[in-house]
Design an enzyme around this catalytic site. Structure first.
Site, PDB file in Angstrom:
ATOM      1  NE  ARG A  46      54.049  39.309  21.884  1.00 43.68           N
ATOM      2  CZ  ARG A  46      54.180  39.018  20.484  1.00 43.68           C
ATOM      3  NH1 ARG A  46      53.280  38.005  20.263  1.00 43.68           N
ATOM      4  NH2 ARG A  46      55.089  39.339  19.896  1.00 43.68           N
ATOM      5  CE1 TYR A  98      39.882  46.680  41.985  1.00 48.29           C
ATOM      6  CE2 TYR A  98      40.230  45.791  39.742  1.00 48.29           C
ATOM      7  CZ  TYR A  98      40.524  46.466  40.936  1.00 48.29           C
ATOM      8  OH  TYR A  98      41.637  47.389  40.612  1.00 48.29           O
ATOM      9  CG  ASP A 170      36.753  37.981  39.293  1.00 54.43           C
ATOM     10  OD1 ASP A 170      37.598  37.414  40.095  1.00 54.43           O
ATOM     11  OD2 ASP A 170      36.926  39.354  39.028  1.00 54.43           O
ATOM     12  CE  LYS A 195      43.912  41.886  43.917  1.00 55.34           C
ATOM     13  NZ  LYS A 195      44.631  42.861  43.931  1.00 55.34           N
TER      14      LYS A 195
HETATM   15  O1  P1T Z   1      44.765  43.857  40.193  1.00 56.78           O
HETATM   16  P1  P1T Z   1      44.843  42.800  39.211  1.00 56.78           P
HETATM   17  O2  P1T Z   1      45.619  41.894  39.363  1.00 56.78           O
HETATM   18  O3  P1T Z   1      44.650  43.478  37.763  1.00 56.78           O
HETATM   19  O4  P1T Z   1      43.197  42.336  39.351  1.00 56.78           O
HETATM   20  C1  P1T Z   1      41.952  42.862  39.268  1.00 56.78           C
HETATM   21  C2  P1T Z   1      40.825  42.306  39.784  1.00 56.78           C
HETATM   22  C3  P1T Z   1      39.894  41.547  39.586  1.00 56.78           C
HETATM   23  N1  P1T Z   1      39.042  40.984  40.228  1.00 56.78           N
HETATM   24  C4  P1T Z   1      38.907  41.211  41.153  1.00 56.78           C
HETATM   25  C5  P1T Z   1      37.860  40.416  42.126  1.00 56.78           C
HETATM   26  C6  P1T Z   1      39.881  42.039  41.895  1.00 56.78           C
HETATM   27  O5  P1T Z   1      39.553  42.126  43.146  1.00 56.78           O
HETATM   28  C7  P1T Z   1      40.834  42.615  41.380  1.00 56.78           C
HETATM   29  C8  P1T Z   1      41.758  43.646  41.912  1.00 56.78           C
HETATM   30  N2  P1T Z   1      41.461  44.134  43.222  1.00 56.78           N
HETATM   31  C9  P1T Z   1      42.062  44.777  44.070  1.00 56.78           C
HETATM   32  C10 P1T Z   1      43.217  45.438  43.599  1.00 56.78           C
HETATM   33  C11 P1T Z   1      41.476  45.201  45.135  1.00 56.78           C
HETATM   34  O6  P1T Z   1      41.855  45.774  46.194  1.00 56.78           O
HETATM   35  O7  P1T Z   1      40.040  44.904  45.401  1.00 56.78           O
END
Ligand code: P1T
Length: 379
Positions: A46, A98, A170, A195
């Site tokens: 961890r 988001y 972000d 992503k």
């Molecule tokens: O899904 P995760 O890895 O926990 O990430 C969250 C997140 C944070 N910031 C942005 C700009 C994001 O687009 C996302 C996740 N977004 C999607 C799942 C989506 O389809 O927009």
């Protein structure tokens, strides 16, 4: 070293035991100690894991930062950043972001006494007007999800410095291939690695990159104390994804441009949101801080009817209807019922997010096939 060379080599080194050129997946929870406290820098996975260490070093190198921290999801990365705050502190965030970030801010941290102001950040005067003596964090997402507004990072950094607040960007939609926020004055860069960085829709992960040693120490404390860390297999997958980031991003941008231009010229399309257009309201800022304009596009059909948007989404063959973005394959989505459903309808409307908006993540397929798919779905 140039970006593509860094993407392949930075932060990683052949395994000292065997010479394995690819970082091994250290699938272990713990490490043998010679005597209590006498170990090789790894005590418990961890806290530290060699596969994760190499990924964190690679992430730091790509953003021109000193330290990388990897998390089990983008949301875990955001959660770790917000843990830097105390009750009574205030955050200014973009109002187009988001839906999961909005949900974490308003449904979790607002209940702990942290106050969030959501403002249209492409208007820097709106950010300045929201600053109080309690402002501790400014949260920028650029380009924004899903409306592709572009926020001036250098200008936001000036406001943050004056306010004595930390600036987070972000950078999920851009990746360091398109934009490096630390160089523009941000204190922290945050990613959903799920992503473009991972790039193959096969893992969920997040990251934060920083320059400041003390900030890194504080974030590392929460990373370990709260435990939102990724497993080594996921770290390996993102490390593998990073090696082709520059090649994939180049193609995402090329395809993105062609798809955006096709949509703009289509008689049944009312509006296309893509920062590469000269007439995009924030194009000048995008051209200043981004190296290209990415593969995320949103659009609205003429008539602005939700049922027409749904019918179009149901017809797509290649643009699979699915949450997420940034993978090699093209995806489509309906933000109002999918990724942004956790933002109340009234707030969505205020931010300009219509129920008829369609979001596309343009993949790296042959663009002629993508355009054929749009042609048959829009009609
Ligand atoms: O899904 P995760 O890895 O926990 O990430 C969250 C997140 C944070 N910031 C942005 C700009 C994001 O687009 C996302 C996740 N977004 C999607 C799942 C989506 O389809 O927009």
């Amino acid at each position: 070293m140039k970006f593509g060379t860094k993407a392949i080599h930075a932060g990683v080194h052949p395994d000292p035991e065997t010479g394995a050129i690819m970082t091994p997946i250290y699938q272990t929870s713990t490490y043998v100690q010679r005597s209590p406290g006498d170990h090789k820098g790894f005590e418990y996975s961890r806290t530290h894991n060699p596969t994760r260490t190499q990924l964190q070093d690679a992430l730091a190198a790509l953003d021109g930062g000193k330290h990388g921290l990897a998390f089990a999801s983008g949301m875990a990365a955001i959660d770790c950043i917000v843990k830097l705050l105390q009750p009574g502190d205030e955050v200014i965030s973009t109002n187009d972001l988001y839906g999961g970030s909005y949900r974490l801010f308003t449904k979790v941290y607002a209940t702990y006494g942290i106050k969030f102001h959501f403002v249209p950040m492409h208007d820097m005067a709106a950010v300045e007007a929201a600053v109080t003596e309690r402002t501790k964090l400014i949260w920028v997402e650029t380009p924004t999800n899903p409306l592709l507004n572009v926020i001036d990072i250098a200008a936001a950094s000036a406001v943050a410095k004056k306010a004595g607040a930390l600036l987070v960007v972000d950078n999920t939609f851009s990746t360091p291939y398109l934009q490096t926020p630390l160089e523009l004055g941000a204190d922290m860069v945050m990613y959903s690695l799920t992503k473009y960085m991972g790039g193959h829709s096969d893992t969920v992960m997040g990251a934060v990159v920083v320059n400041d040693d003390e900030l890194h120490q504080r974030l590392s404390f929460y990373q370990n104390a709260c435990g939102g860390t990724p497993g080594p297999q996921d770290c390996f997958l993102v490390l593998r994804g990073l090696k082709t980031l520059h090649v994939r991003m180049q193609r995402h941008c090329e395809n993105g441009r062609k798809v955006a231009e096709y949509l703009k010229a289509h008689p049944k399309v009312e509006k296309v949101y893509w920062p590469g257009f000269q007439d995009h309201p924030n194009h000048a800022v995008a051209a200043k801080q981004m190296r290209d304009f990415g593969g995320m596009i949103s659009f609205v059909l003429k008539g602005d009817r939700k049922e027409d948007a749904i019918a179009c989404l149901e017809k797509f063959q290649l643009f699979s209807l699915a949450e997420s973005l940034g993978g090699v394959e093209s995806l489509s989505g309906h933000p109002a019922t999918m990724t942004h459903a956790s933002i109340p309808a009234e707030e969505r409307r205020k931010a300009g997010l219509s129920d008829s908006l369609i979001r596309l993540s343009v993949g790296i397929e042959d663009v002629e096939d993508l355009i054929d798919d749009l042609k048959q779905a829009i009609g």
